[in-house]
Design a protein around this motif. Structure first.
Motif, short mmCIF file in Angstrom:
data_model
loop_
_atom_site.label_atom_id
_atom_site.label_comp_id
_atom_site.label_asym_id
_atom_site.label_seq_id
_atom_site.Cartn_x
_atom_site.Cartn_y
_atom_site.Cartn_z
N MET A 1 0.84 -1.19 0.00
CA MET A 1 0.00 0.00 0.00
C MET A 1 0.88 1.25 0.00
SD MET A 1 -2.92 -1.44 0.05
CE MET A 1 -3.72 -2.98 0.54
N LEU A 2 0.65 2.15 -0.95
CA LEU A 2 1.31 3.45 -0.96
C LEU A 2 0.40 4.43 -0.23
CD1 LEU A 2 3.69 5.17 -1.96
CD2 LEU A 2 2.40 5.58 -4.06
N MET A 3 0.89 4.97 0.89
CA MET A 3 0.07 5.78 1.79
C MET A 3 0.54 7.24 1.77
SD MET A 3 -1.68 3.19 3.07
CE MET A 3 -2.52 3.91 4.48
N TYR A 4 -0.43 8.15 1.75
CA TYR A 4 -0.13 9.59 1.75
C TYR A 4 -0.75 10.22 3.00
CZ TYR A 4 -0.73 14.56 0.63
OH TYR A 4 -0.74 15.92 0.67
N ARG A 5 0.07 11.00 3.73
CA ARG A 5 -0.42 11.73 4.90
C ARG A 5 -0.25 13.23 4.64
NH1 ARG A 5 2.92 11.52 10.32
NH2 ARG A 5 3.84 13.34 9.29
N PRO A 6 -1.37 13.95 4.49
CA PRO A 6 -1.28 15.37 4.12
C PRO A 6 -0.75 16.27 5.23
CG PRO A 6 -3.56 14.73 4.46
CD PRO A 6 -2.76 13.47 4.52
N GLY A 7 -0.77 15.82 6.47
CA GLY A 7 -0.30 16.64 7.57
C GLY A 7 0.04 15.78 8.76
N GLU A 8 0.73 16.37 9.75
CA GLU A 8 1.23 15.58 10.87
C GLU A 8 0.12 14.88 11.64
OE1 GLU A 8 4.06 16.19 14.83
OE2 GLU A 8 3.74 17.84 13.42
N LYS A 9 -1.03 15.52 11.78
CA LYS A 9 -2.12 14.94 12.56
C LYS A 9 -3.17 14.27 11.70
CE LYS A 9 -1.57 18.21 16.39
NZ LYS A 9 -2.24 19.23 17.26
N ALA A 10 -2.94 14.24 10.42
CA ALA A 10 -3.92 13.64 9.51
C ALA A 10 -3.75 12.13 9.45
CB ALA A 10 -3.77 14.24 8.11
N THR A 11 -4.81 11.45 9.07
CA THR A 11 -4.78 10.00 8.92
C THR A 11 -4.23 9.64 7.54
OG1 THR A 11 -6.72 9.77 10.33
CG2 THR A 11 -6.17 7.89 8.92
N PRO A 12 -3.23 8.74 7.46
CA PRO A 12 -2.70 8.35 6.14
C PRO A 12 -3.78 7.72 5.26
CG PRO A 12 -1.23 7.66 7.91
CD PRO A 12 -2.50 8.12 8.57
N GLN A 13 -3.75 8.04 3.98
CA GLN A 13 -4.73 7.52 3.03
C GLN A 13 -4.01 6.74 1.92
OE1 GLN A 13 -7.95 7.99 3.63
NE2 GLN A 13 -7.57 9.35 5.38
N ARG A 14 -4.63 5.65 1.48
CA ARG A 14 -4.06 4.88 0.38
C ARG A 14 -4.23 5.63 -0.93
NH1 ARG A 14 -6.87 -0.84 0.74
NH2 ARG A 14 -8.52 0.44 1.63
N VAL A 15 -3.14 5.73 -1.70
CA VAL A 15 -3.22 6.38 -3.00
C VAL A 15 -2.89 5.42 -4.14
CG1 VAL A 15 -2.75 8.67 -2.07
CG2 VAL A 15 -0.84 7.22 -2.79
N ALA A 16 -2.33 4.25 -3.82
CA ALA A 16 -2.08 3.21 -4.83
C ALA A 16 -1.87 1.89 -4.12
CB ALA A 16 -0.86 3.54 -5.69
N GLU A 17 -2.19 0.81 -4.81
CA GLU A 17 -2.02 -0.54 -4.27
C GLU A 17 -1.28 -1.39 -5.30
OE1 GLU A 17 -5.88 -2.05 -3.45
OE2 GLU A 17 -6.38 -0.49 -1.98
N LEU A 18 -0.31 -2.15 -4.83
CA LEU A 18 0.41 -3.08 -5.69
C LEU A 18 0.09 -4.49 -5.23
CD1 LEU A 18 2.47 -3.85 -7.86
CD2 LEU A 18 4.28 -3.48 -6.18
N HIS A 19 -0.62 -5.23 -6.04
CA HIS A 19 -1.01 -6.61 -5.72
C HIS A 19 -0.17 -7.58 -6.55
CE1 HIS A 19 -4.82 -5.67 -3.47
NE2 HIS A 19 -4.61 -4.52 -4.09
N PHE A 20 -0.06 -8.81 -6.07
CA PHE A 20 0.67 -9.86 -6.76
C PHE A 20 -0.28 -11.03 -6.98
CE2 PHE A 20 3.72 -7.40 -4.32
CZ PHE A 20 4.63 -7.05 -5.30
#
Length: 594
Positions: free
Chosen positions: A350-369
């Motif tokens: 899971m590629l996770m993005y956190r917009p700010g220090e107190k923000a919850t990380p959000q998935r922006v891409a998934e790599l499946h096999f």
């Protein structure tokens, strides 16, 4: 005047269409490095089958200019541009697959898959004893363990390469050189497979007999020159070895967008991934992520796979993206530094993005096999009958391994026959192969809670692998806090602190949920329950024609009955074993325990 006429005529000659370039030829082989009759670099010229533009690879896997340019201390990440330039400058390649560095080999395979219209010839020795003997002669200082690792790597790479090239739609000829020796049953098909190097031409046909005779001598002397003890050892090792014609399990990397994300990214792009990968293979994952809005210092990018999370270095220049997206201020430094992930069918990245220090990380891409064809099965291969078995700890695996050794070798396991291994587990740990291509694949399963209780009795109570004397000898990173570590736990304590106790390697090995590493049950021809081991013995007798008996080899520790487990502890056990119960649905259920 003559000169003038030539000058006038020259544009017409230049305008003539250029004849099509013949397809590039790639010859991949697994064999010893010393000169020998069956190695392409030597045999082609002698047999009149050579192409003048062909230059062989050396032990480091370097062709012509590449050999001069590629640094001796080659970096882990192959220089794709240099490799592609070398490929374009060659009309043919000869590549030894066993001794390539992993990163360089992966880059070679990727270059081959992208070489549109190329033709590939895969050469190997099918007979395992001959193959091992030739490899041992080429590397006489290696011990048995190194010899087996090299054989597994070489055969595995050729088989995996065959799958990748076929998936790319390229022309592939796979030839066992054993079949080119005099009197071989598959000679006609083998010689037809050598057509890409001119082995079917009239001139080559006249020289085929002496070359074939020399090849036969080379193959036969690989074994005959060894001592009687060495030949016996190689004969035993050949019992468990796979060959390059067996299908292998492979995974297909697939990038997906998350189903829903509160953050709309301007651009998410991962770098090019290999066409196929192995289960457990390490990959370097890089890419570009452009978030919305102005750059903010506390933005973060993470990779998460299973319980592991790693923060990414996300400020590398991305000039091409900036030129494409000039209105986005974050586009100029949007590349993140490649990080290592592993290919696991049950653990997407899971590629996770956190917009700010107190923000919850959000998935922006998934790599499946995803499985490409049959799933990989790591287990024990019985060559004489093409039988594959995947063992699980505390599911009669000691007894079954001893049975298989007795069946194949004709004698009970003992250190004198173990090539340095003092226990049957150690012996087979070094001989694990991908058995997904075996003709008959089986596995034995057990009720997850009963398996857990059996492991607790044997490893904790009997072998005392959580005693102070045992744990203090471990060298773990990071180290355990021995002052707070609860030694010699009761079952209730063990269940309560289960994740802590899994830090001890032998505990993790015996208690690890089967669902974390087994192939899907549909990958097996037969799934036997622990209570029906007699059915397994009967089937093995039918398949092999041998009378067999299954020993009971792990008796250490008191028997713990489910009815003796306190209800709260049992509930926690069922919770811990939930993934395995889902895997074994239809065979075992928690309701059967009460």
């Amino acid at each position: 005047m003559k000169r003038k006429e030539q000058d006038v005529a020259s544009p017409a000659r230049a305008a003539q269409p250029t004849p099509p370039r013949p397809p590039r030829l790639w010859i991949w082989r697994f064999g010893p490095e010393q000169p020998g009759a069956w190695l392409p670099a030597e045999c082609l010229a002698e047999a009149g089958m050579d192409r003048p533009e062909m230059e062989p690879f050396g032990a480091e896997g370097a062709h012509g200019a590449l050999a001069r340019e590629w640094p001796a201390g080659q970096p882990k990440e192959a220089d794709d541009k240099r490799l592609r330039a070398a490929v374009e400058g060659a009309r043919a390649w000869v590549i030894g697959v066993a001794d390539q560095r992993p990163g360089f080999h992966a880059a070679l395979v990727e270059a081959a898959v992208q070489d549109v219209g190329s033709v590939h010839l895969l050469l190997h020795v099918r007979d395992a004893a001959t193959r091992l003997a030739a490899s041992w002669s080429a590397h006489p200082a290696q011990g048995v363990e190194a010899l087996l690792r090299r054989d597994r790597a070489g055969i595995g790479r050729l088989a995996f390469l065959h799958a990748a090239l076929q998936r790319a739609g390229l022309t592939v000829h796979r030839v066992a050189v054993d079949d080119l020796a005099p009197g071989a049953a598959g000679a006609a098909a083998a010689w037809a497979g050598l057509a890409p190097i001119g082995a079917q031409s009239a001139s080559a046909d006249a020289r085929r007999e002496p070359w074939s005779a020399r090849l036969g001598v080379e193959l036969s002397t690989a074994l005959s020159q060894r001592s009687e003890a060495d030949r016996a050892l190689l004969g035993r090792e050949a019992l468990w070895a796979t060959h390059a014609e067996m299908p292998v399990g492979a995974l297909l990397p697939v990038v997906r967008e998350p189903a829903a994300s509160p953050v709309a990214m301007r651009l998410v792009r991962l770098d090019r991934l290999p066409a196929l990968v192995h289960e457990g293979e390490s990959l370097r994952l890089g890419g570009v992520v452009v978030p919305p809005g102005e750059p903010v210092t506390d933005r973060r990018l993470f990779l998460r796979q299973g319980p592991r999370r790693q923060r990414l270095v996300w400020d590398l220049p991305s000039p091409a993206v900036a030129a494409r997206m000039p209105a986005d201020p974050a586009a100029g430094q949007a590349r993140f530094k490649p990080a290592v992930v592993q290919a696991h069918v049950r653990q997407p990245v899971m590629l996770m993005y956190r917009p700010g220090e107190k923000a919850t990380p959000q998935r922006v891409a998934e790599l499946h096999f995803e499985a490409a064809g049959r799933p990989m099965i790591e287990g024990i291969f019985l060559g004489p009958w093409s039988i594959g078995y995947q063992p699980f700890p505390k599911v009669a695996c000691t007894s079954i391994k001893e049975l298989l050794f007795q069946l194949a070798v004709g004698a009970a396991f003992q250190p004198a026959l173990g090539a340095g291994a003092d226990h049957v587990h150690r012996y087979f740990d070094l001989r694990v192969r991908d058995v997904s291509g075996a003709s008959f694949r089986f596995v034995v399963v057990r009720d997850p809670v009963k398996r857990f209780l059996s492991a607790f009795s044997n490893r904790v109570l009997h072998h005392k692998e959580l005693s102070r004397a045992y744990v203090e000898k471990l060298r773990l990173t990071p180290p355990l806090d021995l002052g707070a570590f609860p030694f010699d736990p009761t079952l209730a304590q063990f269940v309560e602190h289960f994740e802590l106790y899994r830090r001890v390697p032998t505990i993790d090995h015996h208690f690890r949920p089967v669902s974390e590493y087994t192939a899907p049950l549909s990958a097996f021809d037969k799934v036997y329950t622990f209570e029906r081991l007699d059915d397994l013995v009967a089937d093995l007798q039918r398949l092999t024609g041998h009378r067999l008996g299954l020993p009971h080899s792990q008796r250490g520790g008191p028997k713990i009955s489910v009815k003796d487990v306190p209800p709260k502890v049992l509930d926690r056990l069922v919770e811990l074993c939930a993934p395995d119960y889902r895997l074994l649905e239809g065979l075992y259920a928690p309701s059967q325990l009460r």
